[in-house]
Design an enzyme around this catalytic site. Structure first.
Site, mmCIF file in Angstrom:
data_model
loop_
_atom_site.group_PDB
_atom_site.id
_atom_site.type_symbol
_atom_site.label_atom_id
_atom_site.label_comp_id
_atom_site.label_asym_id
_atom_site.label_seq_id
_atom_site.Cartn_x
_atom_site.Cartn_y
_atom_site.Cartn_z
ATOM 1 N N HIS A 8 56.780 -29.291 -16.806
ATOM 2 C CA HIS A 8 56.017 -29.943 -15.735
ATOM 3 C C HIS A 8 56.752 -31.197 -15.266
ATOM 4 O O HIS A 8 56.280 -31.914 -14.400
ATOM 5 C CB HIS A 8 54.626 -30.357 -16.239
ATOM 6 C CG HIS A 8 53.695 -29.192 -16.439
ATOM 7 N ND1 HIS A 8 53.300 -28.370 -15.407
ATOM 8 C CD2 HIS A 8 53.084 -28.714 -17.545
ATOM 9 C CE1 HIS A 8 52.493 -27.440 -15.880
ATOM 10 N NE2 HIS A 8 52.345 -27.619 -17.170
ATOM 11 N N ASN A 11 61.482 -34.436 -12.720
ATOM 12 C CA ASN A 11 62.839 -35.000 -12.781
ATOM 13 C C ASN A 11 63.804 -34.052 -13.472
ATOM 14 O O ASN A 11 64.909 -33.804 -12.999
ATOM 15 C CB ASN A 11 62.841 -36.346 -13.526
ATOM 16 C CG ASN A 11 62.092 -37.388 -12.744
ATOM 17 O OD1 ASN A 11 62.195 -37.457 -11.520
ATOM 18 N ND2 ASN A 11 61.298 -38.175 -13.436
ATOM 19 N N LYS A 12 63.338 -33.533 -14.618
ATOM 20 C CA LYS A 12 64.166 -32.572 -15.361
ATOM 21 C C LYS A 12 64.436 -31.341 -14.491
ATOM 22 O O LYS A 12 65.543 -30.830 -14.443
ATOM 23 C CB LYS A 12 63.401 -32.087 -16.607
ATOM 24 C CG LYS A 12 63.619 -32.873 -17.858
ATOM 25 C CD LYS A 12 63.051 -32.032 -18.995
ATOM 26 C CE LYS A 12 62.682 -32.836 -20.190
ATOM 27 N NZ LYS A 12 61.993 -32.031 -21.212
ATOM 28 N N ASP A 68 63.309 -28.489 -25.716
ATOM 29 C CA ASP A 68 62.600 -29.484 -26.513
ATOM 30 C C ASP A 68 63.649 -30.388 -27.147
ATOM 31 O O ASP A 68 64.736 -29.911 -27.494
ATOM 32 C CB ASP A 68 61.745 -28.806 -27.593
ATOM 33 C CG ASP A 68 60.664 -29.747 -28.108
ATOM 34 O OD1 ASP A 68 59.864 -30.240 -27.293
ATOM 35 O OD2 ASP A 68 60.627 -30.013 -29.318
ATOM 36 N N TYR A 150 63.796 -43.345 -26.373
ATOM 37 C CA TYR A 150 64.520 -44.183 -27.341
ATOM 38 C C TYR A 150 65.870 -44.680 -26.807
ATOM 39 O O TYR A 150 66.654 -45.258 -27.562
ATOM 40 C CB TYR A 150 64.746 -43.383 -28.630
ATOM 41 C CG TYR A 150 63.463 -42.948 -29.313
ATOM 42 C CD1 TYR A 150 62.851 -43.761 -30.264
ATOM 43 C CD2 TYR A 150 62.847 -41.732 -29.003
ATOM 44 C CE1 TYR A 150 61.667 -43.371 -30.892
ATOM 45 C CE2 TYR A 150 61.674 -41.330 -29.619
ATOM 46 C CZ TYR A 150 61.093 -42.160 -30.559
ATOM 47 O OH TYR A 150 59.920 -41.770 -31.176
ATOM 48 N N HIS A 176 72.987 -35.059 -25.530
ATOM 49 C CA HIS A 176 72.424 -33.846 -26.103
ATOM 50 C C HIS A 176 71.942 -32.855 -25.033
ATOM 51 O O HIS A 176 72.271 -31.679 -25.060
ATOM 52 C CB HIS A 176 71.259 -34.242 -27.017
ATOM 53 C CG HIS A 176 70.375 -35.303 -26.423
ATOM 54 N ND1 HIS A 176 70.816 -36.592 -26.228
ATOM 55 C CD2 HIS A 176 69.123 -35.255 -25.918
ATOM 56 C CE1 HIS A 176 69.842 -37.290 -25.651
ATOM 57 N NE2 HIS A 176 68.803 -36.496 -25.449
ATOM 58 N N ARG A 177 71.152 -33.347 -24.054
ATOM 59 C CA ARG A 177 70.565 -32.441 -23.067
ATOM 60 C C ARG A 177 71.651 -31.832 -22.179
ATOM 61 O O ARG A 177 71.642 -30.644 -21.895
ATOM 62 C CB ARG A 177 69.518 -33.176 -22.222
ATOM 63 C CG ARG A 177 68.612 -32.232 -21.448
ATOM 64 C CD ARG A 177 67.434 -32.931 -20.799
ATOM 65 N NE ARG A 177 66.517 -33.516 -21.741
ATOM 66 C CZ ARG A 177 66.508 -34.801 -22.116
ATOM 67 N NH1 ARG A 177 67.339 -35.673 -21.589
ATOM 68 N NH2 ARG A 177 65.651 -35.245 -23.001
HETATM 69 P P1 IMP Z 1 61.069 -33.775 -24.665
HETATM 70 O O1 IMP Z 1 61.065 -32.618 -25.588
HETATM 71 O O2 IMP Z 1 62.237 -33.766 -23.730
HETATM 72 O O3 IMP Z 1 59.757 -33.983 -23.992
HETATM 73 O O4 IMP Z 1 61.315 -35.072 -25.579
HETATM 74 C C1 IMP Z 1 60.414 -35.467 -26.606
HETATM 75 C C2 IMP Z 1 60.534 -36.967 -26.846
HETATM 76 O O5 IMP Z 1 61.836 -37.275 -27.376
HETATM 77 C C3 IMP Z 1 60.392 -37.841 -25.595
HETATM 78 O O6 IMP Z 1 59.085 -38.182 -25.356
HETATM 79 C C4 IMP Z 1 61.220 -39.052 -25.973
HETATM 80 O O7 IMP Z 1 60.451 -39.926 -26.769
HETATM 81 C C5 IMP Z 1 62.313 -38.478 -26.816
HETATM 82 N N1 IMP Z 1 63.503 -38.161 -25.999
HETATM 83 C C6 IMP Z 1 63.864 -36.938 -25.524
HETATM 84 N N2 IMP Z 1 65.004 -36.990 -24.854
HETATM 85 C C7 IMP Z 1 65.391 -38.286 -24.901
HETATM 86 C C8 IMP Z 1 66.515 -38.967 -24.369
HETATM 87 O O8 IMP Z 1 67.395 -38.410 -23.718
HETATM 88 N N3 IMP Z 1 66.580 -40.287 -24.620
HETATM 89 C C9 IMP Z 1 65.638 -40.961 -25.337
HETATM 90 N N4 IMP Z 1 64.569 -40.372 -25.844
HETATM 91 C C10 IMP Z 1 64.439 -39.037 -25.634
#
Ligand code: IMP
Length: 190
Positions: A8, A11-12, A68, A150, A176-177
């Site tokens: 949802h 931005n992503k 995730d 973070y 990472h992403r």
């Molecule tokens: P999500 O799975 O991308 O929703 O990430 C879960 C949680 O990990 C987020 O709410 C952030 O607290 C943390 N997080 C995920 N990706 C990043 C990042 O690239 N930088 C900093 N925190 C991150």
């Protein structure tokens, strides 16, 4: 080919859409009429990505992928990990999460940590997992105001800047992403 990105987060979605080859028509959860928050009840990062991707396949019968991410801190037994978003409670408050992390690391010698992104792809009856890892350390104070989560306390290995002091392009290149996404894109471009 139509492909759903099970998020949802607009931005992503836009970030990924601009990276994909043109033969792929990327659809968001909203585009397919899914307005629910898909439950993330697994106890691993990979498990949550699989849960979200399978939800879309099983309920909408469409090719899809889901991601995730979590932060794993070595001296905290890899916490907060799968609980990164709600480390300091269900409000998903990044400032509170960082404060809790810094408190829990007080007095610890080893501040090494890593971000891990898992992407689960379900396409044409196949299930494939891509992992992107970025090693680094948790610094003692917050630096920078870009990014999210973070980022102000995470300094990737080999750099003297936190993620929050980098541009989005720099962060994607080493992060990472970005690493996981590039594997997904290479696979889909074949
Ligand atoms: P999500 O799975 O991308 O929703 O990430 C879960 C949680 O990990 C987020 O709410 C952030 O607290 C943390 N997080 C995920 N990706 C990043 C990042 O690239 N930088 C900093 N925190 C991150």
């Amino acid at each position: 080919m139509k492909l759903v990105f099970a998020t949802h987060n607009q931005n992503k979605f836009i970030e990924v859409k601009t990276m994909l080859p043109h033969h792929i028509e990327l659809l968001s959860l909203t585009d397919i009429g899914c307005n629910e928050d898909i439950p993330e009840t697994a106890d691993t990062i990979e498990g949550n990505a699989i849960l979200k991707a399978n939800y879309v396949r099983d309920n909408y019968n469409l090719n899809c992928f889901a991601d995730d991410t979590g932060l794993e801190v070595k001296s905290l037994n890899n916490a907060p990990g799968v609980y990164s978003a709600r480390y300091a409670g269900n409000t998903h408050d990044s400032t509170a999460n960082i404060q809790k992390l810094l408190k829990n690391l007080e007095g610890k010698e080893d501040r090494s940590a890593r971000f891990k992104t898992a992407i689960a792809l379900n396409v044409n009856q196949e299930e494939i997992m891509f992992l992107g890892i970025c090693e680094g350390e948790i610094i003692k104070e917050l630096r920078g105001d870009s990014g999210f989560g973070y980022d102000p306390v995470f300094q990737p290995k080999g750099f003297d800047k936190t993620f929050a002091e980098m541009t989005l392009a720099q962060k994607s290149e080493i992060g990472h992403r970005g690493k996981a996404m590039r594997q997904l894109i290479a696979y889909l471009s074949k």
